[in-house]
Design a protein around this motif. Structure first.
Motif, PDB file in Angstrom:
ATOM      1  N   LYS A 159       9.913 -39.711  33.155  1.00 29.84           N
ATOM      2  CA  LYS A 159      10.807 -38.678  32.594  1.00 29.84           C
ATOM      3  C   LYS A 159      11.604 -37.993  33.719  1.00 29.84           C
ATOM      4  CE  LYS A 159      10.890 -34.798  29.365  1.00 29.84           C
ATOM      5  NZ  LYS A 159      11.938 -34.057  30.089  1.00 29.84           N
ATOM      6  N   LEU A 160      10.921 -37.734  34.837  1.00 25.67           N
ATOM      7  CA  LEU A 160      11.583 -37.102  35.970  1.00 25.67           C
ATOM      8  C   LEU A 160      12.668 -38.010  36.534  1.00 25.67           C
ATOM      9  CD1 LEU A 160      11.519 -34.535  37.717  1.00 25.67           C
ATOM     10  CD2 LEU A 160       9.917 -35.708  39.234  1.00 25.67           C
ATOM     11  N   LEU A 161      12.351 -39.303  36.631  1.00 24.15           N
ATOM     12  CA  LEU A 161      13.350 -40.269  37.118  1.00 24.15           C
ATOM     13  C   LEU A 161      14.530 -40.357  36.156  1.00 24.15           C
ATOM     14  CD1 LEU A 161      11.143 -43.190  38.488  1.00 24.15           C
ATOM     15  CD2 LEU A 161      12.761 -41.822  39.806  1.00 24.15           C
ATOM     16  N   LYS A 162      14.216 -40.356  34.872  1.00 23.70           N
ATOM     17  CA  LYS A 162      15.269 -40.469  33.858  1.00 23.70           C
ATOM     18  C   LYS A 162      16.220 -39.267  33.911  1.00 23.70           C
ATOM     19  CE  LYS A 162      15.866 -40.485  28.852  1.00 23.70           C
ATOM     20  NZ  LYS A 162      15.201 -40.314  27.546  1.00 23.70           N
ATOM     21  N   ASP A 163      15.631 -38.068  34.077  1.00 27.47           N
ATOM     22  CA  ASP A 163      16.453 -36.852  34.040  1.00 27.47           C
ATOM     23  C   ASP A 163      17.145 -36.556  35.366  1.00 27.47           C
ATOM     24  OD1 ASP A 163      15.578 -36.591  31.460  1.00 27.47           O
ATOM     25  OD2 ASP A 163      14.023 -35.098  31.919  1.00 27.47           O
ATOM     26  N   LYS A 164      16.508 -36.924  36.490  1.00 26.24           N
ATOM     27  CA  LYS A 164      16.999 -36.487  37.794  1.00 26.24           C
ATOM     28  C   LYS A 164      17.480 -37.606  38.714  1.00 26.24           C
ATOM     29  CE  LYS A 164      15.450 -32.211  36.998  1.00 26.24           C
ATOM     30  NZ  LYS A 164      16.314 -31.022  36.909  1.00 26.24           N
ATOM     31  N   LEU A 165      17.431 -38.836  38.258  1.00 25.27           N
ATOM     32  CA  LEU A 165      17.708 -39.962  39.157  1.00 25.27           C
ATOM     33  C   LEU A 165      19.099 -39.879  39.788  1.00 25.27           C
ATOM     34  CD1 LEU A 165      16.720 -42.596  40.393  1.00 25.27           C
ATOM     35  CD2 LEU A 165      17.615 -43.799  38.374  1.00 25.27           C
ATOM     36  N   ARG A 166      20.099 -39.492  39.015  1.00 26.47           N
ATOM     37  CA  ARG A 166      21.476 -39.462  39.530  1.00 26.47           C
ATOM     38  C   ARG A 166      21.632 -38.442  40.669  1.00 26.47           C
ATOM     39  NH1 ARG A 166      25.185 -42.156  36.454  1.00 26.47           N
ATOM     40  NH2 ARG A 166      24.487 -42.864  34.397  1.00 26.47           N
ATOM     41  N   LYS A 172      13.021 -39.586  47.826  1.00 28.69           N
ATOM     42  CA  LYS A 172      12.245 -38.941  46.766  1.00 28.69           C
ATOM     43  C   LYS A 172      12.035 -39.892  45.583  1.00 28.69           C
ATOM     44  CE  LYS A 172      11.806 -34.570  44.311  1.00 28.69           C
ATOM     45  NZ  LYS A 172      12.408 -33.257  44.041  1.00 28.69           N
ATOM     46  N   ALA A 173      13.074 -40.646  45.242  1.00 26.12           N
ATOM     47  CA  ALA A 173      12.959 -41.629  44.152  1.00 26.12           C
ATOM     48  C   ALA A 173      11.933 -42.701  44.506  1.00 26.12           C
ATOM     49  CB  ALA A 173      14.317 -42.263  43.869  1.00 26.12           C
ATOM     50  N   GLU A 174      11.986 -43.153  45.768  1.00 25.71           N
ATOM     51  CA  GLU A 174      11.041 -44.181  46.222  1.00 25.71           C
ATOM     52  C   GLU A 174       9.607 -43.663  46.156  1.00 25.71           C
ATOM     53  OE1 GLU A 174      10.920 -47.447  49.792  1.00 25.71           O
ATOM     54  OE2 GLU A 174      11.324 -45.369  50.337  1.00 25.71           O
ATOM     55  N   LYS A 175       9.421 -42.397  46.511  1.00 27.54           N
ATOM     56  CA  LYS A 175       8.093 -41.790  46.467  1.00 27.54           C
ATOM     57  C   LYS A 175       7.577 -41.708  45.029  1.00 27.54           C
ATOM     58  CE  LYS A 175       5.551 -37.815  48.231  1.00 27.54           C
ATOM     59  NZ  LYS A 175       5.631 -36.516  48.929  1.00 27.54           N
ATOM     60  N   LEU A 176       8.456 -41.344  44.104  1.00 23.53           N
ATOM     61  CA  LEU A 176       8.061 -41.287  42.697  1.00 23.53           C
ATOM     62  C   LEU A 176       7.686 -42.666  42.163  1.00 23.53           C
ATOM     63  CD1 LEU A 176      10.604 -38.774  41.101  1.00 23.53           C
ATOM     64  CD2 LEU A 176       8.118 -38.544  41.155  1.00 23.53           C
ATOM     65  N   ILE A 177       8.495 -43.658  42.520  1.00 25.60           N
ATOM     66  CA  ILE A 177       8.234 -45.027  42.052  1.00 25.60           C
ATOM     67  C   ILE A 177       6.917 -45.540  42.636  1.00 25.60           C
ATOM     68  CG2 ILE A 177       9.048 -47.416  42.163  1.00 25.60           C
ATOM     69  CD1 ILE A 177      11.923 -46.218  42.074  1.00 25.60           C
ATOM     70  N   SER A 178       6.631 -45.211  43.911  1.00 24.31           N
ATOM     71  CA  SER A 178       5.365 -45.612  44.530  1.00 24.31           C
ATOM     72  C   SER A 178       4.189 -44.960  43.811  1.00 24.31           C
ATOM     73  CB  SER A 178       5.345 -45.217  46.010  1.00 24.31           C
ATOM     74  OG  SER A 178       6.333 -45.928  46.727  1.00 24.31           O
ATOM     75  N   GLY A 179       4.368 -43.689  43.447  1.00 24.15           N
ATOM     76  CA  GLY A 179       3.320 -42.995  42.702  1.00 24.15           C
ATOM     77  C   GLY A 179       3.074 -43.630  41.352  1.00 24.15           C
ATOM     78  N   MET A 180       4.154 -44.003  40.675  1.00 18.81           N
ATOM     79  CA  MET A 180       4.026 -44.683  39.384  1.00 18.81           C
ATOM     80  C   MET A 180       3.300 -46.006  39.536  1.00 18.81           C
ATOM     81  SD  MET A 180       7.820 -44.002  37.821  1.00 18.81           S
ATOM     82  CE  MET A 180       7.665 -45.377  36.713  1.00 18.81           C
ATOM     83  N   ASN A 181       3.658 -46.741  40.588  1.00 20.05           N
ATOM     84  CA  ASN A 181       3.037 -48.043  40.826  1.00 20.05           C
ATOM     85  C   ASN A 181       1.533 -47.885  41.070  1.00 20.05           C
ATOM     86  OD1 ASN A 181       2.287 -50.269  43.170  1.00 20.05           O
ATOM     87  ND2 ASN A 181       3.580 -51.087  41.541  1.00 20.05           N
TER      88      ASN A 181
END
Length: 376
Positions: A159-166, A172-181
């Motif tokens: 949800k955070l990536l969807k709302d804030k990715l742009r 920060k995006a890479e860190k979120l994706i790593s956390g998801m993984n």
């Protein structure tokens, strides 16, 4: 149940013309005797009760039991006939010919033993049913508790990536994706444990031992877990005797190693180290997974292999688990006639060791053995 299985054919016989004293003496030495003449004609059965009730009676008056019960008669019907005749022994016939005696105490003993056996079977079935219900309840509880949390985290990340990715920077995006993984992998491992444990409880996991290269299997498992280890900067080393083979179920060995190495990663801090090694010891291969992590408390260690209801301890970075991993490992290792134990290091860390049967040449040459080499 028919009485034919309880017929005593080693009965004592007496001739009705042998004299009262001789018959009494023989009767006192035996609970019951059959009365037959020299021609083999059956007259009846005498018991000690007959003599007690009428010690002066003539033999012909003692022959109160003349009816032959059929050998095909049921136990219940035979006992009813005994109760009606007020006797504890009856003569048994086949095609109206006398063949032996049947005793009430032996019939009662069988019924008593049979009822006890039925009670034990009912208790076992009840216990199995209770365990099955407990297993189902625990399964739902673990799914609700342990799987719901990681999924909520993943949903939060997406949800955070969807709302804030742009508007989010790359790091920060890479860190979120790593956390998801990481959360996805942990959730997958947790689900794998739950499914393996449930299948093992329902006896749906087959045991198929083959010729296995432990070094090769370790490398496969380490390769599967390398991303999780790299996220914590953990190095995994593997040392094995290349010519030593185990006679084991490859799938089970993979599950065992994956659970133990995952546990080592979970309880090892960043930039730590894990060593996996094996060596032949007499008729077994001893496999060790050693880490320099936080170790295991002695109180927790004593109960790790004892129950399916151990609460999982969070890892060094709050990693979740089902608490079933080592229970599954113990069951699988015991199916190989092996053992598993934990050794806390004196300075820091934990070593988990287990044994598997070593491959023997005589088994290799046996035509009955299934041979599948897992080459490195």
């Amino acid at each position: 149940m028919k009485i034919e299985y309880f017929i005593r054919k080693d009965f004592i016989t007496v001739n009705p013309y042998s004299g009262l004293n001789a018959i009494k003496k023989k009767l006192l030495e035996n609970y019951a005797i059959a009365v037959q003449d020299d021609g083999g004609i059956f007259y009846g059965v005498l018991t000690t009760q007959d003599i007690v009730q009428n010690p002066k009676t003539l033999i012909i008056d003692c022959l109160t039991i003349k009816e032959l019960v059929d050998c095909e008669l049921s136990i219940e019907d035979t006992i009813y006939k005994m109760d009606t005749a007020k006797t504890d022994v009856l003569p048994v016939g086949e095609n109206e010919k006398f063949i032996g005696l049947v005793f009430k105490n032996e019939l009662y003993k069988y019924i008593s033993d049979y009822n006890l056996e039925l009670e034990n079977i009912i208790k076992e079935r009840t216990k199995e049913l209770e365990e099955a219900i407990a297993t189902k309840d625990l399964m739902f509880s673990l799914i609700a508790h342990d799987l719901k949390g990681p999924f909520n985290t993943i949903l939060g990340f997406t949800k955070l990536l969807k709302d804030k990715l742009r508007n989010m920077d790359f790091e920060k995006a890479e860190k979120l994706i790593s956390g998801m993984n990481a959360q996805a992998r942990n959730t997958y491992n947790l689900l794998e444990d739950l499914l393996t444990w449930a299948r093992d409880n329902s006896n749906k996991i087959a045991y198929n031992p083959i010729l296995c290269n432990i070094s090769s299997i370790c490398d496969e498992v380490i390769n599967q877990l390398k991303d999780i280890a790299q996220m914590k900067g953990i190095t995994i080393n593997s040392f094995h005797s290349p010519e030593v083979y185990a006679y084991a179920d490859k799938n089970m060995v993979e599950v065992i190693l994956r659970n133990i190495i995952t546990n080592a990663i979970k309880f090892t801090e960043r930039m730590g180290k894990i060593d996996v090694y094996s060596e032949p010891i007499v008729e077994f291969i001893e496999v060790s997974v050693s880490d320099n992590g936080i170790g295991i408390d002695e109180k927790i260690k004593a109960n790790l292999f004892k129950s399916d209801f151990i609460e999982s301890t969070p890892g060094t970075e709050n990693e979740k688990g089902s608490g079933l991993g080592l229970v599954i490992c113990k069951r699988f290792i015991e199916r190989h006639q092996g053992e598993i134990w934990i050794e806390n290091k004196t300075e820091k860390g934990t070593t988990i060791k287990f044994t598997l049967p070593i491959f023997k040449e005589e088994l290799y040459t046996s035509p009955k053995m299934k041979v599948v080499k897992t080459e490195k």
